[in-house]
Design an enzyme around this catalytic site. Structure first.
Site, PDB file in Angstrom:
ATOM      1  N   PRO A   1       0.841  -1.196   0.000  1.00 22.44           N
ATOM      2  CA  PRO A   1       0.000   0.000   0.000  1.00 22.44           C
ATOM      3  C   PRO A   1       0.876   1.246   0.000  1.00 22.44           C
ATOM      4  O   PRO A   1       1.963   1.261   0.574  1.00 22.44           O
ATOM      5  CB  PRO A   1      -0.813  -0.129   1.290  1.00 22.44           C
ATOM      6  CG  PRO A   1      -0.024  -1.034   2.162  1.00 22.44           C
ATOM      7  CD  PRO A   1       0.742  -1.952   1.247  1.00 22.44           C
ATOM      8  N   HIS A   2       0.396   2.286  -0.669  1.00 23.47           N
ATOM      9  CA  HIS A   2       1.169   3.517  -0.729  1.00 23.47           C
ATOM     10  C   HIS A   2       0.239   4.704  -0.902  1.00 23.47           C
ATOM     11  O   HIS A   2      -0.874   4.565  -1.391  1.00 23.47           O
ATOM     12  CB  HIS A   2       2.196   3.463  -1.865  1.00 23.47           C
ATOM     13  CG  HIS A   2       1.618   3.058  -3.185  1.00 23.47           C
ATOM     14  ND1 HIS A   2       1.386   1.735  -3.509  1.00 23.47           N
ATOM     15  CD2 HIS A   2       1.234   3.780  -4.248  1.00 23.47           C
ATOM     16  CE1 HIS A   2       0.870   1.676  -4.731  1.00 23.47           C
ATOM     17  NE2 HIS A   2       0.767   2.898  -5.192  1.00 23.47           N
TER      18      HIS A   2
END
Length: 153
Positions: free
Chosen positions: A65-66
């Site tokens: 995730p980013h």
């Protein structure tokens, strides 16, 4: 750019209580606030917003995730090894137990992409993932992640 500059030792944790993706994102936001002074609520919202565009579970039990944050001054990472894998809507439909979250400034441009590529390469290494899954000590996990993992900036 290398992972030792992106990932502080205190941002590496073994997590037992992430029962859902949202709860995991809350914990990631809390860790980003604790380690880097980022706003945990803003981090949670940014992760959820990015995830709504498409799942960041890349397969083989790994999620990346980013998000981009207004209050981030540089690219920063948080790594969690989950004691109990969770459903992440991954491309291979397998639950996730290794999570490397990346937080970048809104205007980070190519640095964000370079960091994401470096993390992706690191997490695709079966030997690295095997060592991560075999250890419970956050200090050891940090060492495994940062040992020799770099990219020319």
């Amino acid at each position: 750019m290398d992972l030792a500059n992106i990932l502080k030792p205190e941002a590496v944790k073994v997590i037992a209580d992430a029962s859902s993706k949202k709860r995991l994102f809350q914990r990631l936001g809390e860790a980003a606030e604790s380690a880097y002074g980022l706003d945990s609520e803003a981090a949670l919202e940014a992760l959820l917003e990015r995830e709504s565009l498409g799942p960041t579970g890349v397969g083989d039990g790994i999620a990346l995730p980013h998000a981009r944050l207004k209050d981030a001054s540089e690219v920063r990472g948080v790594f969690f090894r989950l004691e109990r894998p969770i459903d992440f809507d991954s491309v291979d439909r397998q639950p996730v137990d290794l999570v490397f979250a990346l937080f970048a400034p809104e205007n980070s441009g190519v640095d964000h992409l370079k960091a994401l590529a470096l993390i992706s390469r690191t997490m695709r290494d079966a030997a690295v993932c095997g060592k991560l899954r075999a250890n419970d000590d956050p200090t050891t996990l940090h060492t495994v992640l940062t040992a020799g993992q770099s990219q020319a900036a």
